[in-house]
Design a protein around this motif. Sequence first.
Motif, mmCIF file in Angstrom:
data_model
loop_
_atom_site.group_PDB
_atom_site.id
_atom_site.type_symbol
_atom_site.label_atom_id
_atom_site.label_comp_id
_atom_site.label_asym_id
_atom_site.label_seq_id
_atom_site.Cartn_x
_atom_site.Cartn_y
_atom_site.Cartn_z
ATOM 1 N N THR A 1 0.829 -1.213 0.000
ATOM 2 C CA THR A 1 0.000 0.000 0.000
ATOM 3 C C THR A 1 0.863 1.262 0.000
ATOM 4 N N MET A 2 1.892 1.254 0.826
ATOM 5 C CA MET A 2 2.748 2.434 0.930
ATOM 6 C C MET A 2 3.555 2.656 -0.347
ATOM 7 N N THR A 3 4.024 1.543 -0.957
ATOM 8 C CA THR A 3 4.788 1.669 -2.202
ATOM 9 C C THR A 3 3.889 2.270 -3.295
ATOM 10 N N MET A 4 2.651 1.772 -3.343
ATOM 11 C CA MET A 4 1.693 2.300 -4.322
ATOM 12 C C MET A 4 1.437 3.784 -4.059
ATOM 13 N N ALA A 5 1.302 4.109 -2.775
ATOM 14 C CA ALA A 5 1.019 5.503 -2.403
ATOM 15 C C ALA A 5 2.157 6.417 -2.845
ATOM 16 N N VAL A 6 3.393 5.946 -2.635
ATOM 17 C CA VAL A 6 4.557 6.762 -3.024
ATOM 18 C C VAL A 6 4.567 6.941 -4.547
ATOM 19 N N THR A 7 4.313 5.854 -5.272
ATOM 20 C CA THR A 7 4.320 5.924 -6.735
ATOM 21 C C THR A 7 3.238 6.886 -7.227
ATOM 22 N N ASN B 1 11.160 19.562 3.411
ATOM 23 C CA ASN B 1 12.374 18.865 3.825
ATOM 24 C C ASN B 1 12.187 17.355 3.607
ATOM 25 N N PRO B 2 13.215 16.653 3.092
ATOM 26 C CA PRO B 2 13.077 15.198 2.905
ATOM 27 C C PRO B 2 12.650 14.481 4.181
ATOM 28 N N LYS B 3 13.118 15.006 5.326
ATOM 29 C CA LYS B 3 12.748 14.378 6.617
ATOM 30 C C LYS B 3 11.244 14.474 6.847
ATOM 31 N N THR B 4 10.669 15.626 6.460
ATOM 32 C CA THR B 4 9.220 15.821 6.635
ATOM 33 C C THR B 4 8.463 14.824 5.776
ATOM 34 N N ILE B 5 8.912 14.661 4.539
ATOM 35 C CA ILE B 5 8.237 13.731 3.621
ATOM 36 C C ILE B 5 8.333 12.301 4.163
ATOM 37 N N LYS B 6 9.511 11.942 4.658
ATOM 38 C CA LYS B 6 9.697 10.604 5.236
ATOM 39 C C LYS B 6 8.764 10.407 6.424
ATOM 40 N N ARG B 7 8.683 11.457 7.264
ATOM 41 C CA ARG B 7 7.850 11.377 8.463
ATOM 42 C C ARG B 7 6.374 11.195 8.106
ATOM 43 N N ILE B 8 5.938 11.900 7.070
ATOM 44 C CA ILE B 8 4.524 11.800 6.664
ATOM 45 C C ILE B 8 4.203 10.360 6.246
ATOM 46 N N PHE B 9 5.099 9.758 5.468
ATOM 47 C CA PHE B 9 4.831 8.387 4.999
ATOM 48 C C PHE B 9 4.949 7.367 6.139
ATOM 49 N N LEU B 10 5.905 7.597 7.025
ATOM 50 C CA LEU B 10 6.024 6.683 8.188
ATOM 51 C C LEU B 10 4.789 6.807 9.077
ATOM 52 N N LEU B 11 4.326 8.053 9.200
ATOM 53 C CA LEU B 11 3.129 8.303 10.004
ATOM 54 C C LEU B 11 1.929 7.585 9.392
ATOM 55 N N GLU B 12 1.872 7.621 8.075
ATOM 56 C CA GLU B 12 0.746 6.970 7.387
ATOM 57 C C GLU B 12 0.782 5.457 7.604
ATOM 58 N N SER C 1 7.938 -1.924 7.684
ATOM 59 C CA SER C 1 7.403 -2.095 6.330
ATOM 60 C C SER C 1 7.170 -0.751 5.626
ATOM 61 N N GLY C 2 6.992 0.307 6.416
ATOM 62 C CA GLY C 2 6.789 1.618 5.797
ATOM 63 C C GLY C 2 8.081 2.372 5.548
ATOM 64 N N LEU C 3 9.170 1.833 6.136
ATOM 65 C CA LEU C 3 10.452 2.543 6.081
ATOM 66 C C LEU C 3 10.992 2.687 4.654
ATOM 67 N N ARG C 4 10.954 1.582 3.920
ATOM 68 C CA ARG C 4 11.530 1.608 2.565
ATOM 69 C C ARG C 4 10.711 2.503 1.611
ATOM 70 N N PRO C 5 9.361 2.364 1.615
ATOM 71 C CA PRO C 5 8.598 3.288 0.779
ATOM 72 C C PRO C 5 8.825 4.758 1.178
ATOM 73 N N ALA C 6 8.918 5.003 2.496
ATOM 74 C CA ALA C 6 9.143 6.381 2.959
ATOM 75 C C ALA C 6 10.495 6.897 2.480
ATOM 76 N N GLN C 7 11.478 5.991 2.548
ATOM 77 C CA GLN C 7 12.821 6.339 2.080
ATOM 78 C C GLN C 7 12.768 6.669 0.581
ATOM 79 N N ARG C 8 11.983 5.872 -0.140
ATOM 80 C CA ARG C 8 11.850 6.071 -1.596
ATOM 81 C C ARG C 8 11.213 7.426 -1.892
#
Lengths: 449, 229
Positions: A329-335, A350-361, A428-435
């Motif tokens: 789900t997260m990979t799809m969301a990032v794409t 900030n990249p950190k903010t974007i990462k945080r948003i996806f990790l939060l999700e 599981s959300g870490l890699r999509p967030a990193q992406r």
Amino acid sequence: MRLRDQFRFVRQNMKKNRTRVFMTILATAMGCAFLIVLASVGFGLQKSVVKEMTEQRVITQIDVHGQETNEKGGFRQLTDKDVKIFEKVKDVKAVTRRKQLQQESTYTIGNYQEPTQTFVANFPSEVKAGFELSKGKLPKSKDEVVVGYNFLLNLASKDAGDDMYDERGQVKAEYRYTGKLLGEKIGLTVTQFKDGKQVEKTIPLTVVGISKKPTKDWAQDSSVFISDEMLKEIEAFTGTPKGFMLDQNGEKPQGLEAGYDTYDEVKIYAKDMEAVQSISDQLKEEKYATYSVVNELKEVNMVFMIAKAGLIFIGTIAILIASIGIYNTMTMAVTERAPDIGIMKAIGANPKTIKRIFLLESSYIGLIGALIGTAVSYVISYTVNFAIPLIIKQAFGKETEINLIFSDIPLILPIICVVICYGVTIISGLRPAQRATKVDVLKAMRREV
Amino acid sequence: MITIKNLSHDFVIGKKGRQTIIPVLRDISFTVEKGEIVTIVGRSGSGKSTLLNLVSGFIHPKEGEIWIGGEKVSELNEAKFADFRIKNLGFIFQSFQLIPSMTAFQNVELPLILKGVNENVRKQQTEEMLKKVGLLDYQDHYPGELSGGQQQRVSIARALIVNPPLILADEPTGSLDSETEEELLQFIKELNRDLGITFLIITHDDQVADIGNRKIELLDGRIVEGVLV
């Protein structure tokens, strides 16, 4: 970016694909419910077993059966010398010691009789350990006795037939002795073979006290406590220690003489539950054979801990499977959101903010799943505990003998589940967030990602 | 405001082992003073977009230095450049680059959210900005529901909302009709005159190029001599 705004962002993003998010939450909830329900069986059974064990025994009690005398398994019974040693051990509240009459003793009053066990007890230590009387006083002279609370209930007419017991195993009211017992004379009949003939002696005794009702409903106390001097009189009659009954030939078994002055039942009462272990350890060092419910509980808890860990591990596999859904789900969301991420980065996210948003999700999905799973597992647990006894009753026609708890969810279990679920969803959300942080701004704005 | 020193950049294309290096910018140096409107013109492939992307921090230069407002931005990492960007730079893109799932209000508000501004202050500032660009009545409209000119005005409002001293514009009128283009250029002039905002504009449109105080022409990655006004 404020945390509140991050949550708002996450909620907005989740609304964009409700079905996919719902299915992911559902998978996570199922994984969590599976973990909790599975482990709750372990917790439930442990609770049942521990309850059963602690209900039957005093938790601070240590039974001492004797002492090893050599490596080959030589064993000796305990005497006053041992009792004195036990009394000096730290945190020992009381040491009760009992001698048991080594034959079935029958007590009679008028036309009523009762075969029961006879003990010699040290009352000061018994009182320290919690022994109480419901009526009367403790014995002072040689012929005074204290009887158990249930003694009266089992004192039956000599004329009663085989049908004298009711379905609960108690003497029916019509056969039961209804007279006064306290202060009355009862006769103790002891038997011995002498010159090949069975000889009986009836000793008159006075009932001066009746013990308190046992705390457990199912417990029966019909025993009679006689004095040490009375036991000596019985020993003089039988010619054996504690009234041991010889066979018709009158032959004394080997080692019988050692039975004088030894105790059949020695119990140590610790000041509290924590002291039981240290007292047991000290006694074991001195090669005393001990048993305490705490030791047994320790072993039982260890077995259940391993079982519960195993069940939680199996349950975790279900959450891990659900985490694949979260990852997807997260990979799809990032794409899908790559162009938006690109725009946000272009205007200064900030990249950190974007990462945080996806990790939060991803953790939002995980936590909602865990909470729904916990709620569902409580419902399942209550249903199981309610329905299984009914099913057993319907299928086998009787209720379970012990009060089994099939499923128990202590607070720690949902906490463990939420922690595992949160950890797994973060991973599981870490890699999509990193992406998401690696999204190329120019490609994203050209819609090339 | 902007100082570019000996800036060179190239792109590497092709797979490993068969890579080709394509030089895009060669030894570029120029300055943009505070309050100026500088336009960069040139044919397609002259390197003007690459130059703007380097100044924007979307790509890292291979050689040379970029200074903006006394800060050597060419050495900033991605996170630090992001913080610098949100405080100091505004962007106007040819294709507006609005987030389609957000309303006009939300798109304009976005930089303030990223900056961590309080919700009440955000609401007030966003409404003021939308009023300024004449789109207050369209605040709840999604980009798809707005005309090209309106979308570009939302994009300008988003660029202006953090009060940046410098706005970087990439073909700002590229997607607009001539009438809307005229309006937009007028608006840029007003912003420059009234608020003292510096503009660096990339364009191939002569009308746009003429609004600048200075015009820099790029040809094959180099500044063409003699065209500085």
